[in-house]
Write a protein that holds these residues in place. Structure first.
Motif, PDB file in Angstrom:
ATOM      1  N   SER A   1       0.811  -1.219   0.000  1.00 40.42           N
ATOM      2  CA  SER A   1       0.000   0.000   0.000  1.00 40.42           C
ATOM      3  C   SER A   1       0.843   1.268   0.000  1.00 40.42           C
TER       4      SER A   1
ATOM      5  N   ASP B   1       1.539   1.349  -3.795  1.00 40.76           N
ATOM      6  CA  ASP B   1       0.419   0.982  -4.678  1.00 40.76           C
ATOM      7  C   ASP B   1       0.874   0.038  -5.790  1.00 40.76           C
TER       8      ASP B   1
ATOM      9  N   LEU C   1      -8.456  -0.081  -3.713  1.00 41.34           N
ATOM     10  CA  LEU C   1      -7.397  -0.533  -2.818  1.00 41.34           C
ATOM     11  C   LEU C   1      -7.681  -0.170  -1.369  1.00 41.34           C
ATOM     12  N   GLN C   2      -8.487   0.858  -1.149  1.00 42.78           N
ATOM     13  CA  GLN C   2      -8.807   1.270   0.217  1.00 42.78           C
ATOM     14  C   GLN C   2      -9.663   0.242   0.950  1.00 42.78           C
TER      15      GLN C   2
ATOM     16  N   LYS D   1      -1.436  -5.522   2.572  1.00 44.88           N
ATOM     17  CA  LYS D   1      -2.873  -5.555   2.325  1.00 44.88           C
ATOM     18  C   LYS D   1      -3.193  -6.703   1.371  1.00 44.88           C
TER      19      LYS D   1
END
Length: 237
Positions: free
Chosen positions: A73, A76, A169-170, A136
């Motif tokens: 993260s 990205d 992605l959040q 993540k």
């Protein structure tokens, strides 16, 4: 590490047994990802995997499939792995949301069992495909067609939106991936990542994102209805 894909994309509960995914490091430099669960078989399957091919198939997301995303993260950067019940797979590297920098990566993949209503498959992912410092993760299961297309999600979308977007992605959940792969705590990218990021930076990458009425999907410049057979020999671990 083991988990179930036990929500619809919008957080609603499933009405059937969820797909199970397990992730296990091996001593030969690969990570084994196992997918198991219901075989819905409710839409046409991709073209058969030809003898001698490793099963890499473009646009596999259009079929019945399980997908696992591994995200760094901070940068990205993320690895997307797609597994199908008929021997097909798709492995992509992405730098930035939806930005494919490498696709159709070779991988050892085998369907261990398939009955009329269930399937189990194992993928052996080279460690160098993973970005460093993964913190993540999210996973998805897709089946059906048209209005009956179903999108299930490990960590569902957290906002009031009207359609699934697997590249939000959040919404990804936290994972301590260094407990699975010790070396993943480094900030150093592997050679395949460095080469792919360099090609993307200097505009020589062959991949881009195309507009779609289904914004959660990705497309490469190459569209094909036939299976791409990779010539590289993939050895079993």
């Amino acid at each position: 590490m083991e988990f179930h894909i036990d929500n619809m994309w919008n957080g609603k509960p499933l009405t059937h047994t969820p797909m199970k995914v397990s992730i296990e490091p091996l001593k030969n430099g690969t990570v084994k990802v196992t997918a198991s669960g219901i075989l819905f078989n409710d839409l046409p399957s991709p073209p058969p995997v030809s003898p001698g091919c490793d099963g890499a198939t473009d646009q596999l997301w259009d079929y019945e499939v399980v997908e696992v995303f591994f995200l760094n993260s901070a940068d990205d950067t993320y690895l997307e792995v797609e597994l199908g019940p008929y021997g097909h797979h798709l492995v992509l590297l992405l730098q930035g949301r939806r930005n494919i920098i490498k696709t159709m990566l070779p991988m050892k993949y085998q369907v261990m069992s398939r009955t009329n209503d269930s399937w189990v498959a194992e993928a052996f992912i080279p460690i160098e495909y993973f970005p460093p410092n993964i913190d993540k993760l999210n996973a998805y299961a897709i089946h059906g067609s048209g209005e009956q297309r179903q999108y299930q999600q490990r960590y569902p979308q957290t906002e009031n939106i009207t359609q699934p977007d697997f590249h939000r992605l959040q919404d990804f959940g936290d994972v301590e991936f260094s407990t699975i792969i010790d070396s993943n705590s480094t900030r150093v990218y592997s050679a395949v990542w460095k080469e792919s990021m360099a090609a993307n930076q200097f505009g020589t990458s062959r991949y881009r994102i195309l507009n779609s009425s289904r914004p959660f999907q990705l497309y490469s410049q190459r569209k094909t209805e036939t299976l791409i057979c990779l010539s590289r020999q993939i050895l079993a671990p």
